[in-house]
Scaffold this motif. Structure first.
Motif, short mmCIF file in Angstrom:
data_model
loop_
_atom_site.label_atom_id
_atom_site.label_comp_id
_atom_site.label_asym_id
_atom_site.label_seq_id
_atom_site.Cartn_x
_atom_site.Cartn_y
_atom_site.Cartn_z
N ARG A 60 0.81 -1.21 0.00
CA ARG A 60 0.00 0.00 0.00
C ARG A 60 0.84 1.26 0.00
O ARG A 60 0.32 2.37 0.06
CB ARG A 60 -0.94 -0.01 1.21
CG ARG A 60 -1.98 -1.11 1.16
CD ARG A 60 -2.80 -1.19 2.43
NE ARG A 60 -3.44 0.07 2.76
CZ ARG A 60 -4.17 0.27 3.87
NH1 ARG A 60 -4.32 -0.73 4.74
NH2 ARG A 60 -4.73 1.43 4.11
N GLY A 61 2.17 1.11 -0.05
CA GLY A 61 3.04 2.27 -0.10
C GLY A 61 3.45 2.80 1.25
O GLY A 61 4.03 3.89 1.35
N ARG A 62 3.17 2.06 2.33
CA ARG A 62 3.55 2.49 3.68
C ARG A 62 4.95 1.99 4.02
O ARG A 62 5.36 0.90 3.62
CB ARG A 62 2.56 1.95 4.71
CG ARG A 62 1.14 2.43 4.52
CD ARG A 62 0.17 1.73 5.47
NE ARG A 62 0.14 0.29 5.22
CZ ARG A 62 -0.63 -0.57 5.90
NH1 ARG A 62 -1.40 -0.12 6.88
NH2 ARG A 62 -0.62 -1.86 5.61
N VAL A 63 5.70 2.77 4.80
CA VAL A 63 7.04 2.37 5.22
C VAL A 63 6.93 1.20 6.18
O VAL A 63 6.14 1.23 7.15
CB VAL A 63 7.77 3.55 5.90
CG1 VAL A 63 9.17 3.11 6.33
CG2 VAL A 63 7.86 4.74 4.96
N ARG A 64 7.75 0.20 5.96
CA ARG A 64 7.74 -0.98 6.82
C ARG A 64 8.67 -0.73 8.02
O ARG A 64 9.84 -0.38 7.84
CB ARG A 64 8.20 -2.21 6.05
CG ARG A 64 7.39 -2.52 4.80
CD ARG A 64 7.83 -3.81 4.14
NE ARG A 64 7.48 -4.95 4.99
CZ ARG A 64 6.36 -5.64 4.88
NH1 ARG A 64 5.45 -5.31 3.95
NH2 ARG A 64 6.10 -6.65 5.67
N VAL A 65 8.14 -0.89 9.21
CA VAL A 65 8.93 -0.70 10.43
C VAL A 65 8.78 -1.92 11.33
O VAL A 65 7.82 -2.70 11.19
CB VAL A 65 8.49 0.57 11.20
CG1 VAL A 65 8.63 1.81 10.33
CG2 VAL A 65 7.04 0.45 11.69
N ASP A 66 9.73 -2.09 12.26
CA ASP A 66 9.61 -3.18 13.22
C ASP A 66 8.83 -2.72 14.44
O ASP A 66 8.29 -1.60 14.46
CB ASP A 66 11.00 -3.72 13.59
CG ASP A 66 11.87 -2.69 14.32
OD1 ASP A 66 11.32 -1.69 14.84
OD2 ASP A 66 13.10 -2.90 14.39
#
Length: 421
Positions: free
Chosen positions: A280-286
């Motif tokens: 969806r174009g969101r930044v992947r974070v932990d």
């Protein structure tokens, strides 16, 4: 290009919206540099009331310099990110500046999700920021003037028909507030007294407000229907013309007002940063809000896919209450040992116009006047700065005793310039 500068305290925050501004505020004397195209934070829960005139529009924004007194503010847009050399290139009115950082926080938020529907970008009205809210208010008031001057009944009905696409929080609350504005304003139009207005709420989902429990959604639908709102679910917009909207069910509605509130999408600038993104174009974070594959880049807010230990497998929704809790966790992680983000929502709230609202407080449904009161109280609690809270309370108090101001704000901020008349 100017020489490289350094972020105050080593922390650079890209984005001055709800998430980014609160990170800077919570870092306190640790300091930070905020990069934002505006010098204010928009408190989006108050946007419908700013559009309807219940609230002075400038009271729905908070100056970043007041909200974050220990942070530096750089007005501009981040255009490039170099994670190896740890700097962000910022474009301002005075040129392009590289700003170095020790820790980078990406909080650029989201933009309206506009679908490739014929005519939508040309004739549709958005409802994402303060400029949209003021423009929508002016447009609605102009429609009343057009209706009063209409030469025939068909033209008059067209100008008094208002269509909203998207039945989430933004669409429902905006429709409710603007319907109140029109009802109050019509008292000042003698030729329109007794003339019916038509309000249409359209959504592709099976029901309105899918984010809240079914019984509250059903109550909201019943209240809106009682007020004369036509609700069309499992329906889409197929075509928008200057004075007509065609729906997927084949119905063609004559209208000069169509408001698009059918969701948001992460800011497209994220793709230019080269960070890992989801579908969806969101930044992947932990779990600690650290961007995957990076050791000094963090992300939060509407533009990030934030995992929540309290809801395994379900990332946080794009709401202000979640952005605030993410900011609290991130500010602590930047100042100490990083810990996973965990937050269980307190519930959801929404207004349906004057004195009507719904709230889900930890599973307890609240509706009607009490739901409206709870919604306003919660929004006031979240609003930063005591001075802003007082201004909002003053606006709300005045609105109890006086009718709405129906003056347009279209020419404010647009000087005519020097001329010899």
């Amino acid at each position: 290009m100017a020489s490289r500068g350094e972020a105050k305290g080593g922390t650079l925050i890209v984005g001055g919206g709800f998430a980014g501004a609160y990170v800077a505020r919570l870092l306190r004397k640790g300091g930070a540099t905020i990069v934002s195209p505006e010098n204010f934070m928009l408190f989006t829960p108050l946007l419908p009331e700013a559009a309807s005139g219940t609230l002075e529009p400038r009271h729905a924004v908070v100056p970043l310099r007041l909200m974050c007194p220990h942070a530096d503010l750089l007005l501009g847009r981040a255009t490039e990110l170099d994670t190896k050399r740890r700097f962000v290139r910022v474009e301002t009115e005075d040129g392009v500046f590289p700003i170095g950082y020790t820790q980078l926080v990406v909080a650029v938020g989201a933009v309206s999700r506009v679908l490739p529907i014929p005519g939508l970008s040309d004739h549709g009205l958005g409802f994402k920021d303060l400029a949209d809210a003021i423009h929508l208010r002016n447009h609605v008031l102009r429609r009343l003037e057009a209706a009063a001057a209409a030469a025939n009944e068909t033209h008059r009905r067209r100008e008094l028909t208002f269509v909203f696409i998207g039945a989430g929080y933004a669409g429902v609350e905006a429709l409710g507030e603007l319907a109140d504005l029109v009802r109050d304003a019509l008292r000042h139009y003698p030729t329109l007294r007794g003339e019916p207005t038509r309000w249409v709420l359209v959504d592709a989902a099976p029901k309105i407000l899918p984010e809240i429990p079914t019984r509250l959604g059903d109550y909201a639908a019943a209240q809106l229907t009682r007020r004369g709102v036509e609700i069309k679910v499992e329906t889409k917009l197929d075509l928008l013309e200057p004075h007509a909207a065609t729906l997927s069910n084949g119905e063609r509605i004559l209208t000069s007002t169509l408001v698009w509130t059918a969701g948001n999408r992460p800011s497209p600038v994220l793709r230019d940063f080269g960070l890992p993104l989801d579908e969806r174009g969101r930044v992947r974070v932990d779990g600690t809000l650290l961007v995957e594959g990076h050791d000094a880049v963090w992300a939060l807010g509407d533009g990030a896919r934030v995992p929540n230990e309290a809801t395994p497998g379900t990332p946080d929704p794009p709401t202000s209450q979640h952005a605030l809790r993410q900011a609290r966790r991130l500010a602590k992680n930047l100042q100490g040992t990083p810990r996973p983000y965990r937050y269980r929502t307190l519930g959801q709230v929404a207004t349906l116009g004057r004195y009507k609202g719904i709230a889900d407080l930890m599973g307890l449904p609240v509706r009607g006047f009490l739901g409206w009161f709870v919604t306003r109280t919660y929004h006031l609690y979240q609003l930063p700065l005591f001075s802003r809270k007082l201004r909002v309370v003053a606006d709300w108090t005045v609105s109890l005793f006086f009718r709405r101001d129906i003056a347009e704000l279209g020419l404010l901020g647009h000087p005519r310039g020097l001329r010899d008349e």
